[in-house]
Scaffold this motif. Structure first.
Motif, mmCIF file in Angstrom:
data_model
loop_
_atom_site.group_PDB
_atom_site.id
_atom_site.type_symbol
_atom_site.label_atom_id
_atom_site.label_comp_id
_atom_site.label_asym_id
_atom_site.label_seq_id
_atom_site.Cartn_x
_atom_site.Cartn_y
_atom_site.Cartn_z
ATOM 1 N N GLN A 202 -5.119 0.607 -4.511
ATOM 2 C CA GLN A 202 -5.513 -0.782 -4.287
ATOM 3 C C GLN A 202 -5.428 -1.628 -5.558
ATOM 4 N N ARG B 211 -8.919 -7.605 -6.060
ATOM 5 C CA ARG B 211 -9.099 -6.307 -5.388
ATOM 6 C C ARG B 211 -9.979 -6.424 -4.155
ATOM 7 N N ARG C 30 -9.086 -5.305 -0.336
ATOM 8 C CA ARG C 30 -9.944 -4.464 0.508
ATOM 9 C C ARG C 30 -10.275 -5.166 1.821
ATOM 10 N N LEU D 213 0.836 -1.206 0.000
ATOM 11 C CA LEU D 213 0.000 0.000 0.000
ATOM 12 C C LEU D 213 0.870 1.254 0.000
#
Length: 90
Positions: free
Chosen positions: A64, A75, A79, A57
């Motif tokens: 992302q 993805r 998350r 990150l």
């Protein structure tokens, strides 16, 4: 005194990721009794995954999609991990 290398280096002179993990795991286990360790695999995955996602990150400036591509995770999985490890505020 000559420095002794325990690991071969990659073409950039760096340790591989596997070598870094090997060093860390051996250091962690060095003074622990194997008979007193239980369920360490889940702990290991959790404790490695969090800094892994966090570093990606930061490297991607919190993009992302780039983290997903670099890690090979979907993805939505990225998350989920961000929420699980509280790496960003939503």
């Amino acid at each position: 005194m000559e420095k002794i290398e325990l690991f071969d280096r990659d073409s950039n002179g760096e340790l591989t990721l596997s070598q870094c993990v090997d060093i860390a795991v051996r250091g962690y286990l060095r003074n622990r009794n194997i008979n007193e360790i239980s369920g360490i695999y889940d702990q290991f995955i959790s404790e490695v995954e969090k800094p892994f996602i966090k570093a990606l990150l930061e490297k991607s400036r919190y993009n992302q999609s780039l983290v997903s591509r670099a890690s090979g995770l979907f993805r939505h999985t990225v998350r989920e991990r961000i929420k699980k490890y509280e790496l960003m505020e939503y």
